[in-house]
Design an enzyme around this catalytic site. Structure first.
Site, short mmCIF file in Angstrom:
data_model
loop_
_atom_site.label_atom_id
_atom_site.label_comp_id
_atom_site.label_asym_id
_atom_site.label_seq_id
_atom_site.Cartn_x
_atom_site.Cartn_y
_atom_site.Cartn_z
N ASP A 133 0.82 -1.22 0.00
CA ASP A 133 0.00 0.00 0.00
C ASP A 133 0.85 1.26 0.00
O ASP A 133 0.38 2.32 0.43
CB ASP A 133 -0.95 0.01 1.21
CG ASP A 133 -2.24 -0.72 0.93
OD1 ASP A 133 -2.57 -0.93 -0.26
OD2 ASP A 133 -2.94 -1.10 1.90
N LYS A 136 -0.50 4.67 -1.04
CA LYS A 136 -1.42 5.44 -0.20
C LYS A 136 -0.75 6.62 0.49
O LYS A 136 -1.43 7.49 1.03
CB LYS A 136 -2.06 4.52 0.85
CG LYS A 136 -3.09 3.56 0.26
CD LYS A 136 -3.73 2.72 1.34
CE LYS A 136 -4.79 1.79 0.76
NZ LYS A 136 -5.42 0.96 1.81
#
Length: 272
Positions: A133, A136
């Protein structure tokens, strides 16, 4: 001043070679006067010289290669520790459950071993799972930690994080081979995922392995937008998602080794 490895090897090789040629010729001349015997011994001496210098070069190069391997290992270890610190901070910022990224990394690496991956492929899976991730980081907190459902505009922005993660990893040469998981872990087996709408085995194997672990983790632990699910409901969801959201063969592999994988995921002392 330290000499470069190649200069050091050449210096040692040339010094020993010149000493051998000079000393052995003088010794041979002093011990043997017959020209035919000298010629035969010179041939044998030359053969011995080639063998000895070959062994010497093998040892010198091998020693420096081992030293470079140790330095490379230290560098990779240092890089990984830095990345883990970054990811821990990112998990805290996103209000993820404790040890989320480390846990899914450990489980994905273990699942990848069950699937037959090893060596460099396993290392790429480890880095990819840890940094799944990373994109993000470029998204606002108002979206990442929003307790309620996202609007259509917020959803569209959230779905840019795989491409953002790919762009970040491609800037770092040693992380480029790990891009499959950050870029493709939201693809679906039936082709309805994002960002590219890949279908079936078009999705990289590393991403298919990670997706099963990530779904299990997302459902098994509380998030800002939902409580944790009971374990039996999580496993039932995985079975139902096989063939639509998830690779059915990978789901079957995960369930077959579930007790082992869960133990690895929950034990923070284990290394991936």
């Amino acid at each position: 001043m330290r000499l470069k490895p190649q200069i050091r090897i050449v210096f040692i090789y040339v010094t020993l070679a010149l000493a051998w040629i000079f000393l052995s010729d003088r010794l041979l001349s002093s011990l043997v006067s017959d020209e035919r015997l000298q010629s035969l011994l010179q041939t044998l001496k030359g053969t011995l010289y080639v063998l000895c210098t070959g062994l010497l070069l093998y040892w010198l190069i091998g020693r420096d290669m081992q030293r470079l391997d140790r330095l490379n290992h230290l560098l990779l270890t240092g890089n990984e520790q830095s990345l883990r610190a970054l990811v821990s901070a990112m998990d805290a910022r996103h209000k993820e459950t404790s040890d989320h990224s480390e846990r899914v990394m450990r489980m994905t690496v273990a699942l990848a071993r069950c699937a037959g991956l090893d060596g460099d492929a396993l290392r790429h899976v480890r880095f990819g799972a840890l940094l799944h991730d990373i994109g993000k980081l470029a998204l606002p907190d108002a979206i990442l930690i929003k307790p309620g459902p996202l609007t259509a505009e917020e959803t569209a922005l959230m779905r840019t994080h795989p491409a953002l993660g790919r762009d970040l990893l491609m800037r770092t040469p040693f992380l480029r081979p790990a891009v499959d998981i950050p870029y493709a872990h939201h693809e679906r087996w039936d082709g309805t995922g994002y960002p590219r709408g890949l279908r079936g085995e078009e999705i990289p194997l590393a991403a298919r392995l990670f997706s099963v672990v990530d779904v299990w983790d997302a459902l098994s632990f509380p998030r800002v937008y939902k409580p944790a699910w009971p374990e039996e409901e999580v496993l039932a969801y995985l079975r139902n998602a096989a063939g639509s959201q998830l690779d059915p063969a990978i789901v079957a592999l995960f369930l077959r080794h579930y007790a082992e994988l869960k133990a690895i995921g929950m034990d923070e002392r284990l290394e991936a």
